[in-house]
Design an enzyme around this catalytic site. Structure first.
Site, short mmCIF file in Angstrom:
data_model
loop_
_atom_site.label_atom_id
_atom_site.label_comp_id
_atom_site.label_asym_id
_atom_site.label_seq_id
_atom_site.Cartn_x
_atom_site.Cartn_y
_atom_site.Cartn_z
N ALA A 1 -8.32 3.41 2.22
CA ALA A 1 -6.95 3.04 1.70
C ALA A 1 -6.76 3.46 0.11
O ALA A 1 -6.07 4.63 0.03
CB ALA A 1 -7.14 1.29 1.51
N ARG A 2 -7.51 3.01 -0.74
CA ARG A 2 -7.24 3.48 -2.00
C ARG A 2 -8.78 3.36 -2.80
O ARG A 2 -9.32 2.17 -2.50
CB ARG A 2 -6.33 2.57 -2.77
CG ARG A 2 -4.89 2.75 -2.35
CD ARG A 2 -4.24 4.12 -2.95
NE ARG A 2 -4.20 4.12 -4.37
CZ ARG A 2 -3.15 3.34 -4.95
NH1 ARG A 2 -2.31 2.96 -4.31
NH2 ARG A 2 -2.96 3.71 -6.25
N HIS B 1 -9.73 12.65 0.68
CA HIS B 1 -8.45 11.75 0.36
C HIS B 1 -7.60 12.69 1.57
O HIS B 1 -6.56 13.31 1.12
CB HIS B 1 -8.04 12.21 -0.65
CG HIS B 1 -6.85 11.06 -1.06
ND1 HIS B 1 -6.48 10.17 -1.95
CD2 HIS B 1 -6.04 10.40 0.02
CE1 HIS B 1 -5.81 9.26 -1.70
NE2 HIS B 1 -5.16 9.57 -0.61
N GLY C 1 -6.67 11.36 4.49
CA GLY C 1 -5.88 10.25 5.40
C GLY C 1 -4.79 10.90 6.13
O GLY C 1 -4.50 10.85 7.30
N GLU D 1 -10.89 10.72 -8.59
CA GLU D 1 -10.99 11.90 -7.63
C GLU D 1 -10.64 13.32 -8.39
O GLU D 1 -9.74 12.99 -9.13
CB GLU D 1 -9.83 11.46 -6.51
CG GLU D 1 -10.05 10.30 -5.80
CD GLU D 1 -9.07 10.06 -4.49
OE1 GLU D 1 -8.01 10.87 -4.54
OE2 GLU D 1 -9.14 9.13 -3.84
N ILE E 1 -1.08 0.45 8.60
CA ILE E 1 -2.23 1.12 8.98
C ILE E 1 -3.28 0.42 9.72
O ILE E 1 -3.80 0.46 10.61
CB ILE E 1 -2.81 1.81 7.97
CG1 ILE E 1 -1.87 3.28 7.30
CG2 ILE E 1 -4.22 2.66 8.26
CD1 ILE E 1 -2.26 3.58 6.05
P1 NAD Z 1 0.95 -2.03 4.30
O1 NAD Z 1 1.68 -2.63 3.09
O2 NAD Z 1 1.69 -1.95 5.53
O3 NAD Z 1 -0.10 -3.33 4.36
C1 NAD Z 1 -0.97 -3.60 3.64
C2 NAD Z 1 -1.48 -5.02 4.07
O4 NAD Z 1 -2.38 -5.37 3.21
C3 NAD Z 1 -0.48 -6.29 4.18
O5 NAD Z 1 -0.29 -6.41 5.47
C4 NAD Z 1 -0.84 -7.01 3.04
O6 NAD Z 1 -0.41 -8.17 3.52
C5 NAD Z 1 -2.19 -6.90 3.21
N1 NAD Z 1 -2.84 -7.31 1.99
C6 NAD Z 1 -2.48 -7.52 0.81
N2 NAD Z 1 -3.42 -8.11 -0.26
C7 NAD Z 1 -4.53 -8.32 0.47
C8 NAD Z 1 -5.64 -9.18 0.28
N3 NAD Z 1 -5.99 -9.48 -0.90
N4 NAD Z 1 -6.73 -9.39 1.23
C9 NAD Z 1 -6.29 -8.97 2.73
N5 NAD Z 1 -5.08 -8.24 2.96
C10 NAD Z 1 -4.17 -8.07 1.91
O7 NAD Z 1 0.26 -0.88 3.71
P2 NAD Z 1 -0.17 0.45 4.66
O8 NAD Z 1 0.79 1.47 4.78
O9 NAD Z 1 -0.98 -0.05 5.86
O10 NAD Z 1 -1.40 1.23 3.54
C11 NAD Z 1 -2.62 0.58 3.51
C12 NAD Z 1 -3.61 1.20 2.41
O11 NAD Z 1 -3.55 2.72 2.91
C13 NAD Z 1 -2.71 1.39 0.97
O12 NAD Z 1 -3.54 1.26 0.08
C14 NAD Z 1 -2.20 2.69 0.94
O13 NAD Z 1 -2.31 3.29 -0.17
C15 NAD Z 1 -3.49 3.53 1.90
N6 NAD Z 1 -3.03 4.81 2.21
C16 NAD Z 1 -4.10 5.83 2.36
C17 NAD Z 1 -3.88 6.96 2.70
C18 NAD Z 1 -4.90 8.20 2.89
O14 NAD Z 1 -4.51 9.31 2.55
N7 NAD Z 1 -6.20 7.79 2.69
C19 NAD Z 1 -2.45 7.38 3.07
C20 NAD Z 1 -1.64 6.49 3.24
C21 NAD Z 1 -1.88 5.20 2.54
#
Ligand code: NAD
Length: 524
Positions: A228-229, A276, A278, A258, A149
């Site tokens: 994100a979360r 929520h 997203g 939530e 994302i």
């Molecule tokens: P992903 O695993 O593809 O990417 C996460 C990135 O964060 C990775 O590149 C990782 O290296 C990096 N990371 C981990 N720890 C870190 C730190 N301490 N500092 C900086 N970078 C760090 O995940 P994604 O699919 O891109 O999802 C990202 C977030 O979005 C997740 O928390 C997921 O749960 C959330 N999400 C939210 C919704 C929503 O409805 N709002 C929907 C889907 C996903």
């Protein structure tokens, strides 16, 4: 082939499966009905409404694949599936575009006060000057987490003419360069960004990643976004920062609890919120159904499924012999992810001594499993751990040598980038005694388990005592302590095993001790 779809998914995915076999859609089966019917299917597709526990899976005599149309797999007993040789697959990428577009929506809405202006006009007020906005053009977007994302958000922000600064220590410079994005250090992103958006998983490390210390350092007119979360942004600290004028405002799609009813953030004009949303688009629903159908078909045809979460069981003799090394390898990977500095370009795995005759692959995947499980919140396992390295452009190098120094067997793992290399080595004494025997070139000997405290410091009288003092005052019991030093009064490290979790407040106290350069709490 026979497929059972036991929770509702979009028609497009069902049609894909119908091209290859017989599909039955039954979305309200009781547990008993499911147990009776499951033996006749080759694959089952579920969302969160169907529980596939050990009891149900024990009846699944022909089942080869479980497809989870979505991300979370809490409703599936993966170990039971693995034991029966059933592959479990999910579809985490299906909502990437929807979530990144929602982030951009919140970015623009907060820059131009759109939700506030909408409410005001509907209350029959014409408050043009109150809602003076700002352009995002030529502003800096700070992105935490450049995964699926984060990188889509970054690409879109660049097209809006924004500068993007990103912090993600677990992807390589090369991958960031491919995206045309500058990787930076956390402090710079915090201090220079006009808008900051988080796209990291929620892990021990990222809980309250953005808290009062970070808000203190931000520009006064910065806006923070969290799609994100809940929990990645410290909500209490956020409310204080806005009240004290330390930042301009926030846009939130996710919350620590939530729904966040009762939160003072909901009362603040500077904060815009969505419930929520997203991943809530028609397209994401279709993508998830199509992705899971395609992957289930791939797996049934013997092709690698990109989001497989497990691996069919190895033969028991093979597994028994290699099991202790797999466990050690996973712990070394996890330890390294928690102590390393800077970005990750390469992970090198060296197997030495009696390990020279073992297959490298399972040990390599265990190291990667431990490494990535410490930094992402989706399940990483033996089947998919290499994919995590691939996607981040991290090169994985394996080698073997008969020379294990003073040990019979040795696994050395190192993470490097163009500036630094961090290494750890471990061995097994006897049959099961896992030990970490080297960190960053310093020789030590400690069991790899539980809670640990790791410091990088300068060897000087009092440092060790002062650390012990802080732990003692906070009621933290120390199990063991190992120190290593370059030379007298030179660079040194200390590894303590402790009986309890260390919270951020205690770590802050330790950081203040003279000659302590770095402190890490590690959980194995
Ligand atoms: P992903 O695993 O593809 O990417 C996460 C990135 O964060 C990775 O590149 C990782 O290296 C990096 N990371 C981990 N720890 C870190 C730190 N301490 N500092 C900086 N970078 C760090 O995940 P994604 O699919 O891109 O999802 C990202 C977030 O979005 C997740 O928390 C997921 O749960 C959330 N999400 C939210 C919704 C929503 O409805 N709002 C929907 C889907 C996903």
């Amino acid at each position: 082939m026979k497929f059972l779809i036991s929770d509702k998914i979009e028609e497009k995915g069902i049609l894909k499966l119908k091209e290859k076999g017989q599909v039955e859609v039954e979305t309200s089966l009781s547990k008993e009905e499911l147990k009776n019917r499951i033996p006749k299917y080759d694959a089952i597709i579920v969302r969160s409404g169907t529980t596939l526990d050990e009891e149900v899976l024990s009846c699944a005599d022909n089942l080869k694949v479980i497809g989870r149309a979505g991300v979370g797999v809490d409703n599936i007993d993966i170990d039971a599936a693995t034991k029966k040789g059933i592959i479990v697959i999910n579809a985490p990428e299906a909502s990437t575009i929807s979530v990144s577009e929602h982030t951009l929506g919140l970015l623009m809405a907060s820059a131009r006060n759109i939700p506030q202006a909408n409410s005001s006009l509907k209350d029959e007020k014409w408050e043009k000057s109150k809602f003076l906005g700002e352009e995002v053009y030529e502003k800096t977007l700070g992105v935490f987490g450049l995964g699926r994302i984060g990188s889509e958000v970054a690409k879109r922000a660049r097209k809006l003419g924004m500068d993007v600064l990103a912090f993600d220590p677990y992807i390589s410079e090369e991958r960031a360069n491919e995206l045309g994005i500058d990787l930076s250090i956390k402090e710079k992103v915090i201090e220079e960004a006009d808008f900051i958006t988080t796209h990291v998983p929620l892990t021990e490390e990222t809980r309250h990643l953005i808290s009062s210390e970070e808000f203190d350092r931000m520009k006064d007119d910065a806006t923070i976004l969290n799609v994100a979360r809940g929990g990645i942004v410290d909500e209490e600290a956020l409310a204080d920062a806005i009240k004290e004028g330390k930042i301009k405002g926030a846009a939130l799609d996710v919350f620590e609890e939530e729904p966040p009813f009762g939160s003072e953030l909901l009362e603040m004009d500077e904060v815009i919120v969505t419930p929520h949303l997203g991943a809530s688009t028609e397209e994401a629903q279709v993508n998830v159904a199509v992705s899971i159908a395609n992957q289930v078909l791939d797996a049934l045809e013997g092709k690698p499924a990109k989001n497989a979460l497990n691996i069919p069981a190895m033969s028991s003799t093979e597994l028994n012999r290699i099991k202790p090394y797999l466990s050690l390898a996973e712990k070394l990977g996890s330890f390294l992810a928690q102590v390393m500095e800077g970005s990750t370009e390469e992970i090198t795995i060296i197997l030495a001594g009696e390990l020279i005759d073992e297959k490298t692959d399972p040990i390599k995947t265990s190291v990667l499993k431990g490494f990535f499980n410490a930094i992402v919140d989706e399940p990483v396992n033996m089947v998919n751990s290499e994919i995590f390295a691939d996607k981040r452009g991290i090169k994985v190098i394996e080698s073997k040598t008969s020379n294990a120094g003073d040990f019979n067997n040795l696994i050395k793992v190192q993470v490097s980038n163009d500036k630094t290399t961090t290494s750890v080595s471990g061995t097994i004494f006897g049959r099961y005694d896992e030990r970490i025997v080297e960190i960053e070139g310093y020789r030590i000997n400690t069991k790899l388990e539980g809670h640990m405290l790791y410091t990088r410091h300068i060897d000087k009288p009092g440092v060790i005592g002062n650390v012990g003092g802080v732990l003692g005052q906070n009621g933290i019991n120390v199990g063991s302590m190992q120190v290593g030093r370059e030379k007298t009064r030179g660079k040194a490290i200390m590894l303590l095993t402790i009986d309890d979790i260390l919270d951020e407040e205690i770590l802050k106290e330790i950081r203040k001790i003279d000659k302590i350069n770095d402190v890490k709490y590690i959980k194995i």
